[in-house]
Design a protein around this motif. Structure first.
Motif, PDB file in Angstrom:
ATOM      1  N   HIS A 135      -3.960   3.902   0.792  1.00 27.25           N
ATOM      2  CA  HIS A 135      -3.274   2.798   0.106  1.00 27.25           C
ATOM      3  C   HIS A 135      -2.710   3.267  -1.234  1.00 27.25           C
ATOM      4  O   HIS A 135      -1.590   2.895  -1.603  1.00 27.25           O
ATOM      5  CB  HIS A 135      -4.235   1.617  -0.080  1.00 27.25           C
ATOM      6  N   ALA A 136      -3.448   4.094  -1.942  1.00 27.07           N
ATOM      7  CA  ALA A 136      -2.965   4.613  -3.228  1.00 27.07           C
ATOM      8  C   ALA A 136      -1.686   5.421  -3.034  1.00 27.07           C
ATOM      9  O   ALA A 136      -0.760   5.340  -3.861  1.00 27.07           O
ATOM     10  CB  ALA A 136      -4.043   5.466  -3.895  1.00 27.07           C
ATOM     11  N   LEU A 137      -1.597   6.193  -1.954  1.00 27.34           N
ATOM     12  CA  LEU A 137      -0.379   6.959  -1.673  1.00 27.34           C
ATOM     13  C   LEU A 137       0.794   6.035  -1.357  1.00 27.34           C
ATOM     14  O   LEU A 137       1.918   6.273  -1.802  1.00 27.34           O
ATOM     15  CB  LEU A 137      -0.613   7.938  -0.521  1.00 27.34           C
ATOM     16  N   LEU A 138       0.544   4.978  -0.603  1.00 27.16           N
ATOM     17  CA  LEU A 138       1.604   4.025  -0.276  1.00 27.16           C
ATOM     18  C   LEU A 138       2.126   3.330  -1.532  1.00 27.16           C
ATOM     19  O   LEU A 138       3.326   3.097  -1.675  1.00 27.16           O
ATOM     20  CB  LEU A 138       1.097   2.986   0.726  1.00 27.16           C
ATOM     21  N   ARG A 139       1.241   2.991  -2.446  1.00 28.52           N
ATOM     22  CA  ARG A 139       1.612   2.295  -3.681  1.00 28.52           C
ATOM     23  C   ARG A 139       2.344   3.194  -4.665  1.00 28.52           C
ATOM     24  O   ARG A 139       3.010   2.704  -5.575  1.00 28.52           O
ATOM     25  CB  ARG A 139       0.361   1.746  -4.382  1.00 28.52           C
ATOM     26  N   ASP A 140       2.242   4.505  -4.489  1.00 30.39           N
ATOM     27  CA  ASP A 140       2.863   5.476  -5.395  1.00 30.39           C
ATOM     28  C   ASP A 140       4.130   6.039  -4.759  1.00 30.39           C
ATOM     29  O   ASP A 140       4.096   7.029  -4.051  1.00 30.39           O
ATOM     30  CB  ASP A 140       1.866   6.590  -5.707  1.00 30.39           C
ATOM     31  N   GLY A 141       5.255   5.386  -5.022  1.00 32.04           N
ATOM     32  CA  GLY A 141       6.521   5.810  -4.424  1.00 32.04           C
ATOM     33  C   GLY A 141       6.864   7.258  -4.703  1.00 32.04           C
ATOM     34  O   GLY A 141       7.490   7.923  -3.877  1.00 32.04           O
ATOM     35  N   ALA A 142       6.444   7.778  -5.857  1.00 31.76           N
ATOM     36  CA  ALA A 142       6.733   9.175  -6.202  1.00 31.76           C
ATOM     37  C   ALA A 142       6.047  10.144  -5.238  1.00 31.76           C
ATOM     38  O   ALA A 142       6.493  11.281  -5.090  1.00 31.76           O
ATOM     39  CB  ALA A 142       6.305   9.467  -7.640  1.00 31.76           C
ATOM     40  N   SER A 143       4.990   9.698  -4.553  1.00 26.52           N
ATOM     41  CA  SER A 143       4.298  10.574  -3.594  1.00 26.52           C
ATOM     42  C   SER A 143       5.029  10.635  -2.254  1.00 26.52           C
ATOM     43  O   SER A 143       4.853  11.583  -1.494  1.00 26.52           O
ATOM     44  CB  SER A 143       2.851  10.120  -3.373  1.00 26.52           C
ATOM     45  N   TRP A 144       5.853   9.645  -1.924  1.00 25.62           N
ATOM     46  CA  TRP A 144       6.468   9.568  -0.598  1.00 25.62           C
ATOM     47  C   TRP A 144       7.275  10.819  -0.243  1.00 25.62           C
ATOM     48  O   TRP A 144       7.164  11.306   0.883  1.00 25.62           O
ATOM     49  CB  TRP A 144       7.304   8.300  -0.461  1.00 25.62           C
ATOM     50  N   PRO A 145       8.103  11.369  -1.147  1.00 29.07           N
ATOM     51  CA  PRO A 145       8.839  12.587  -0.768  1.00 29.07           C
ATOM     52  C   PRO A 145       7.919  13.788  -0.483  1.00 29.07           C
ATOM     53  O   PRO A 145       8.330  14.739   0.173  1.00 29.07           O
ATOM     54  CB  PRO A 145       9.733  12.862  -1.986  1.00 29.07           C
ATOM     55  N   THR A 146       6.669  13.734  -0.930  1.00 30.04           N
ATOM     56  CA  THR A 146       5.706  14.803  -0.670  1.00 30.04           C
ATOM     57  C   THR A 146       5.222  14.782   0.771  1.00 30.04           C
ATOM     58  O   THR A 146       5.050  15.822   1.393  1.00 30.04           O
ATOM     59  CB  THR A 146       4.499  14.669  -1.623  1.00 30.04           C
ATOM     60  N   TRP A 147       4.995  13.600   1.321  1.00 28.08           N
ATOM     61  CA  TRP A 147       4.400  13.496   2.654  1.00 28.08           C
ATOM     62  C   TRP A 147       5.338  12.941   3.728  1.00 28.08           C
ATOM     63  O   TRP A 147       4.948  12.821   4.894  1.00 28.08           O
ATOM     64  CB  TRP A 147       3.099  12.695   2.626  1.00 28.08           C
ATOM     65  N   SER A 148       6.565  12.591   3.348  1.00 23.70           N
ATOM     66  CA  SER A 148       7.506  12.035   4.318  1.00 23.70           C
ATOM     67  C   SER A 148       8.822  12.814   4.289  1.00 23.70           C
ATOM     68  O   SER A 148       9.016  13.652   3.417  1.00 23.70           O
ATOM     69  CB  SER A 148       7.785  10.563   3.982  1.00 23.70           C
ATOM     70  N   PRO A 149       9.741  12.501   5.201  1.00 28.38           N
ATOM     71  CA  PRO A 149      11.045  13.170   5.188  1.00 28.38           C
ATOM     72  C   PRO A 149      11.972  12.688   4.063  1.00 28.38           C
ATOM     73  O   PRO A 149      13.086  13.173   3.939  1.00 28.38           O
ATOM     74  CB  PRO A 149      11.656  12.812   6.552  1.00 28.38           C
ATOM     75  N   LEU A 150      11.529  11.718   3.265  1.00 28.42           N
ATOM     76  CA  LEU A 150      12.371  11.190   2.191  1.00 28.42           C
ATOM     77  C   LEU A 150      12.616  12.248   1.131  1.00 28.42           C
ATOM     78  O   LEU A 150      11.730  13.037   0.803  1.00 28.42           O
ATOM     79  CB  LEU A 150      11.718   9.956   1.569  1.00 28.42           C
ATOM     80  N   GLY A 151      13.830  12.234   0.566  1.00 26.20           N
ATOM     81  CA  GLY A 151      14.213  13.263  -0.397  1.00 26.20           C
ATOM     82  C   GLY A 151      13.788  12.998  -1.824  1.00 26.20           C
ATOM     83  O   GLY A 151      13.327  13.900  -2.520  1.00 26.20           O
ATOM     84  N   SER A 152      13.956  11.750  -2.290  1.00 26.21           N
ATOM     85  CA  SER A 152      13.604  11.449  -3.678  1.00 26.21           C
ATOM     86  C   SER A 152      13.265   9.974  -3.831  1.00 26.21           C
ATOM     87  O   SER A 152      13.578   9.153  -2.971  1.00 26.21           O
ATOM     88  CB  SER A 152      14.745  11.824  -4.629  1.00 26.21           C
ATOM     89  N   PHE A 153      12.635   9.669  -4.951  1.00 24.26           N
ATOM     90  CA  PHE A 153      12.179   8.314  -5.261  1.00 24.26           C
ATOM     91  C   PHE A 153      12.609   7.934  -6.670  1.00 24.26           C
ATOM     92  O   PHE A 153      12.624   8.769  -7.574  1.00 24.26           O
ATOM     93  CB  PHE A 153      10.647   8.246  -5.180  1.00 24.26           C
ATOM     94  N   GLU A 154      12.930   6.651  -6.826  1.00 24.92           N
ATOM     95  CA  GLU A 154      13.210   6.090  -8.153  1.00 24.92           C
ATOM     96  C   GLU A 154      12.727   4.647  -8.153  1.00 24.92           C
ATOM     97  O   GLU A 154      12.950   3.919  -7.183  1.00 24.92           O
ATOM     98  CB  GLU A 154      14.720   6.142  -8.405  1.00 24.92           C
TER      99      GLU A 154
END
Length: 151
Positions: A20-39
């Protein structure tokens, strides 16, 4: 134009609180998903990435804007797509169920295609993308809870 549904899952040995902490932290998403960047475009009324916050994820030439619509600590994280894809009414619910062997992550969503006849194409493409997200989330959460784990 019927409603399209996606339902994928994975299991991690990590506790639900870690996932849940990873889901709540958008900055972590590019680390574990195919997403490129977060803002973080705008924080929620309770600050940061709370309900109502608008997050932007970029991957290649695609920019998605999403609003956090529901947060149940250690159990559910939900968001709605505001713009970025040729779909409407997209909502994703990520449910966490903790058991003796770890946490099952169930990422399910629904939407309608804006263009008639393209719903199935979008469903197949998004299912593959979301499966990569849920698998990456499970692996990353597991690594965070291992001794000398990566973060």
């Amino acid at each position: 134009m019927g409603v399209q549904h996606i339902d994928v899952s994975a299991t991690t040995t990590a506790p639900a609180a870690t996932v849940h902490a990873l889901l709540r932290d958008g900055a972590s998403w590019p680390t574990w998903s195919p997403l490129g960047s977060f803002e973080l475009e705008s924080p929620g009324p309770d600050g940061g990435e709370s309900v109502g916050a608008v997050r932007i994820f970029r991957t290649g030439r695609v920019t998605n804007r999403e609003r956090i619509v529901e947060v149940v600590p250690d159990r559910r994280f939900s968001y709605a797509l505001l713009s970025g894809l040729a779909i409407k009414g997209y909502r994703a619910d990520i449910d966490l169920t903790e058991g003796p062997g770890g946490t099952t992550i169930r990422w399910h969503s629904s939407f309608r295609a804006k263009v008639p006849g393209f719903g199935g194409l979008y469903r197949r493409s998004l299912t593959s993308f979301i499966q990569r997200c849920v698998d990456g989330l499970a692996e990353h959460a597991t690594a965070r809870t291992q001794p000398h784990g990566r973060s």
